[in-house]
Design a protein around this motif. Structure first.
Motif, PDB file in Angstrom:
ATOM      1  N   PRO A  20       0.775  -0.903  -0.593  1.00  0.00           N
ATOM      2  CA  PRO A  20      -0.236  -0.059   0.219  1.00  0.00           C
ATOM      3  C   PRO A  20       1.112   1.284  -0.036  1.00  0.00           C
ATOM      4  O   PRO A  20       2.334   1.495  -0.294  1.00  0.00           O
ATOM      5  CB  PRO A  20      -0.698  -0.419   1.728  1.00  0.00           C
ATOM      6  N   ASP A  21       0.033   2.494  -0.343  1.00  0.00           N
ATOM      7  CA  ASP A  21       1.156   4.213  -0.112  1.00  0.00           C
ATOM      8  C   ASP A  21       1.911   3.444   1.508  1.00  0.00           C
ATOM      9  O   ASP A  21       1.095   3.342   2.644  1.00  0.00           O
ATOM     10  CB  ASP A  21      -0.203   4.628   0.657  1.00  0.00           C
ATOM     11  N   PRO A  22       3.291   3.906   1.710  1.00  0.00           N
ATOM     12  CA  PRO A  22       4.084   4.031   2.334  1.00  0.00           C
ATOM     13  C   PRO A  22       3.544   4.814   4.025  1.00  0.00           C
ATOM     14  O   PRO A  22       4.266   4.156   4.731  1.00  0.00           O
ATOM     15  CB  PRO A  22       5.687   3.990   1.630  1.00  0.00           C
ATOM     16  N   ASP A  23       2.933   5.721   3.129  1.00  0.00           N
ATOM     17  CA  ASP A  23       3.209   6.986   4.002  1.00  0.00           C
ATOM     18  C   ASP A  23       1.045   6.613   5.154  1.00  0.00           C
ATOM     19  O   ASP A  23       1.536   6.960   6.173  1.00  0.00           O
ATOM     20  CB  ASP A  23       2.667   8.141   3.586  1.00  0.00           C
ATOM     21  N   HIS A  94      -1.243  12.705   7.488  1.00  0.00           N
ATOM     22  CA  HIS A  94      -1.934  12.476   6.407  1.00  0.00           C
ATOM     23  C   HIS A  94      -2.030  11.480   5.446  1.00  0.00           C
ATOM     24  O   HIS A  94      -0.490  11.302   5.050  1.00  0.00           O
ATOM     25  CB  HIS A  94      -3.136  13.150   5.467  1.00  0.00           C
ATOM     26  N   ALA A  95      -2.116  10.079   4.939  1.00  0.00           N
ATOM     27  CA  ALA A  95      -1.787   9.410   3.713  1.00  0.00           C
ATOM     28  C   ALA A  95      -2.902   8.989   2.810  1.00  0.00           C
ATOM     29  O   ALA A  95      -3.372   8.531   2.580  1.00  0.00           O
ATOM     30  CB  ALA A  95      -1.560   8.167   4.303  1.00  0.00           C
ATOM     31  N   GLY A  96      -2.148  10.511   2.066  1.00  0.00           N
ATOM     32  CA  GLY A  96      -3.885  10.315   0.579  1.00  0.00           C
ATOM     33  C   GLY A  96      -4.629  10.648   1.070  1.00  0.00           C
ATOM     34  O   GLY A  96      -5.149  11.464   2.104  1.00  0.00           O
ATOM     35  N   SER A  97      -5.719   9.949   1.053  1.00  0.00           N
ATOM     36  CA  SER A  97      -7.251   9.848   1.153  1.00  0.00           C
ATOM     37  C   SER A  97      -7.751   8.893   2.344  1.00  0.00           C
ATOM     38  O   SER A  97      -8.781   8.814   2.226  1.00  0.00           O
ATOM     39  CB  SER A  97      -7.940   9.715   0.296  1.00  0.00           C
ATOM     40  N   ALA A  98      -6.983   8.858   2.745  1.00  0.00           N
ATOM     41  CA  ALA A  98      -7.062   7.444   3.837  1.00  0.00           C
ATOM     42  C   ALA A  98      -7.863   8.699   5.436  1.00  0.00           C
ATOM     43  O   ALA A  98      -7.043   9.300   5.919  1.00  0.00           O
ATOM     44  CB  ALA A  98      -6.096   6.536   4.024  1.00  0.00           C
ATOM     45  N   PRO A  99      -8.729   8.177   5.958  1.00  0.00           N
ATOM     46  CA  PRO A  99      -9.362   8.722   6.881  1.00  0.00           C
ATOM     47  C   PRO A  99      -8.671   8.590   8.026  1.00  0.00           C
ATOM     48  O   PRO A  99      -7.159   7.559   8.568  1.00  0.00           O
ATOM     49  CB  PRO A  99     -10.304   7.903   7.661  1.00  0.00           C
ATOM     50  N   ILE A 100      -8.066   9.356   9.103  1.00  0.00           N
ATOM     51  CA  ILE A 100      -7.064   9.659   9.993  1.00  0.00           C
ATOM     52  C   ILE A 100      -7.291   8.247  10.838  1.00  0.00           C
ATOM     53  O   ILE A 100      -6.358   8.029  11.127  1.00  0.00           O
ATOM     54  CB  ILE A 100      -7.758  10.931  10.625  1.00  0.00           C
ATOM     55  N   GLY A 101      -8.421   7.801  11.379  1.00  0.00           N
ATOM     56  CA  GLY A 101      -8.361   6.755  12.249  1.00  0.00           C
ATOM     57  C   GLY A 101      -7.595   5.439  11.130  1.00  0.00           C
ATOM     58  O   GLY A 101      -6.884   4.326  12.114  1.00  0.00           O
ATOM     59  N   LEU A 102      -7.866   5.735  10.545  1.00  0.00           N
ATOM     60  CA  LEU A 102      -7.242   4.086   8.863  1.00  0.00           C
ATOM     61  C   LEU A 102      -5.783   4.532   9.349  1.00  0.00           C
ATOM     62  O   LEU A 102      -5.017   3.557   9.654  1.00  0.00           O
ATOM     63  CB  LEU A 102      -7.286   4.250   8.905  1.00  0.00           C
ATOM     64  N   LEU A 103      -4.995   5.705   9.047  1.00  0.00           N
ATOM     65  CA  LEU A 103      -3.680   5.698   9.271  1.00  0.00           C
ATOM     66  C   LEU A 103      -3.599   5.440  11.082  1.00  0.00           C
ATOM     67  O   LEU A 103      -1.895   4.741  10.872  1.00  0.00           O
ATOM     68  CB  LEU A 103      -3.703   7.382   9.180  1.00  0.00           C
ATOM     69  N   VAL A 104      -3.717   5.875  12.002  1.00  0.00           N
ATOM     70  CA  VAL A 104      -3.909   5.334  13.365  1.00  0.00           C
ATOM     71  C   VAL A 104      -2.976   4.600  13.213  1.00  0.00           C
ATOM     72  O   VAL A 104      -2.550   3.302  13.488  1.00  0.00           O
ATOM     73  CB  VAL A 104      -4.409   6.726  14.128  1.00  0.00           C
ATOM     74  N   LEU A 105      -4.687   3.909  12.885  1.00  0.00           N
ATOM     75  CA  LEU A 105      -4.188   1.878  13.080  1.00  0.00           C
ATOM     76  C   LEU A 105      -3.196   0.999  12.048  1.00  0.00           C
ATOM     77  O   LEU A 105      -2.436   1.037  13.265  1.00  0.00           O
ATOM     78  CB  LEU A 105      -5.564   1.556  13.082  1.00  0.00           C
ATOM     79  N   LEU A 198       6.151  12.850  13.059  1.00  0.00           N
ATOM     80  CA  LEU A 198       7.479  13.093  11.600  1.00  0.00           C
ATOM     81  C   LEU A 198       6.050  13.705  10.409  1.00  0.00           C
ATOM     82  O   LEU A 198       6.799  14.233   9.738  1.00  0.00           O
ATOM     83  CB  LEU A 198       7.808  11.602  11.143  1.00  0.00           C
ATOM     84  N   LEU A 199       4.628  12.888   9.990  1.00  0.00           N
ATOM     85  CA  LEU A 199       4.272  13.401   8.895  1.00  0.00           C
ATOM     86  C   LEU A 199       4.315  14.627   9.222  1.00  0.00           C
ATOM     87  O   LEU A 199       4.341  15.233   7.925  1.00  0.00           O
ATOM     88  CB  LEU A 199       3.073  12.777   9.035  1.00  0.00           C
ATOM     89  N   ALA A 200       3.975  15.879  10.662  1.00  0.00           N
ATOM     90  CA  ALA A 200       3.875  17.405  10.610  1.00  0.00           C
ATOM     91  C   ALA A 200       4.993  18.280   9.830  1.00  0.00           C
ATOM     92  O   ALA A 200       5.143  19.237   9.436  1.00  0.00           O
ATOM     93  CB  ALA A 200       3.923  17.587  12.101  1.00  0.00           C
ATOM     94  N   PHE A 201       6.073  17.000   9.718  1.00  0.00           N
ATOM     95  CA  PHE A 201       7.439  18.023   8.865  1.00  0.00           C
ATOM     96  C   PHE A 201       8.088  17.541   8.126  1.00  0.00           C
ATOM     97  O   PHE A 201       9.008  17.803   7.420  1.00  0.00           O
ATOM     98  CB  PHE A 201       8.967  17.184  10.382  1.00  0.00           C
ATOM     99  N   ASP A 202       7.147  17.962   6.980  1.00  0.00           N
ATOM    100  CA  ASP A 202       7.235  17.523   5.486  1.00  0.00           C
ATOM    101  C   ASP A 202       7.131  19.245   5.220  1.00  0.00           C
ATOM    102  O   ASP A 202       8.225  18.896   4.005  1.00  0.00           O
ATOM    103  CB  ASP A 202       5.426  16.606   5.399  1.00  0.00           C
TER     104      ASP A 202
END
Length: 258
Positions: A20-23, A94-105, A198-202
């Motif tokens: 999947p998306d590496p992010d 964030h990771a593309g259009s993925a919901p934030i909950g899915l990203l955290v999980l 770390l994503l906030a430092f993009d």
């Protein structure tokens, strides 16, 4: 360690071919867990590895200290980077259009895959032989070098990254050393929050070595503070933990496992 690197290479190739998306989730994070499974299968019935993989609710003081530590590790570089004129934005988490909950999980699952190997197996295994500090340095070095891609970015980046993995590993070694339960849960959440932060430092392109260095400073300060407080108060449960590590060390030594 050979299994970790081999599994990592296979998983990187698999991700390139299938996603999947590496992010969102990096499959390579499961390489340390795969290596632990291989160790268990190879030594099945002959050696009981010193695993700390309990997911029980951690001690409240441990959880609070871990939460405060990870905030310091992320806040220090954020403050400095903003003071230098760059931006740090939570909207970048964030990771593309993925919901934030899915990203955290996904980040928690991936972090768990790594931590089964680093803090679940390698840290307690080495702790049976070395001090907390040496154990943290060794685990952090392996953890950092395992990210082989850092060596293609440049010497400054690689050195700063290794400094951060070593100091964060020392912090986790100090933080978790007196506790027999909850190690994997706390380590996983710590790791996942760092990855998410770390994503906030993009948007700080070119300042990555500074970010890693400041994270290392924050982690080192937290580790020193926790160690000082523990020394002053006397950590509960240390004797039980030390006994467990000593038993694991004797069992390994009797099998000439080096």
């Amino acid at each position: 360690m050979l299994v970790v690197f081999l599994a990592g290479g296979i998983l990187v190739a698999t991700q390139s071919a299938t996603g999947p998306d590496p992010d969102l989730l990096e499959l390579v994070q499961f390489a340390p867990a795969i290596a632990v499974v291989v160790v268990l299968l190879v030594w099945w019935g002959r050696w009981r590895p010193p695993l700390e993989v309990s997911l029980w609710r951690p001690d409240a003081a441990l959880a609070a200290t871990a939460a405060g530590s990870v905030l310091v590790v992320l806040a220090l570089p954020a403050v400095v980077v903003v003071a230098l004129g760059d931006s740090v934005s939570l909207s970048a988490v964030h990771a593309g259009s993925a919901p934030i909950g899915l990203l955290v999980l996904a980040q928690c699952v991936g972090a768990c895959g790594e931590e089964i190997g680093w803090r679940g197996f390698l840290q307690p295994y080495l702790r049976g032989r070395y001090s907390v500090l040496v154990t943290g340095v060794l685990v952090g070095t392996v953890w950092g070098v395992w990210h082989v891609q850092i060596f293609t970015v440049g010497i400054a980046y690689a050195a700063a990254f290794l400094m951060s993995t070593i100091t964060m590993s020392v912090l986790l070694a100090v933080l978790l050393d007196p506790f027999r339960n909850g190690n994997l849960l706390v380590a996983t959440l710590f790791h996942a929050v760092v990855n998410l932060g770390l994503l906030a430092f993009d948007d700080v392109s070119g300042r990555e070595p500074l970010v890693w260095t400041l994270m290392a400073v924050g982690a080192a300060c937290c580790a020193a503070a926790i160690a000082a407080v523990r020394k002053f108060r006397g950590p509960a449960g240390t004797s039980d933990q030390s006994q467990g590590y000593a038993t694991a060390h004797r069992a390994a030594a009797s099998l000439d496992i080096e």
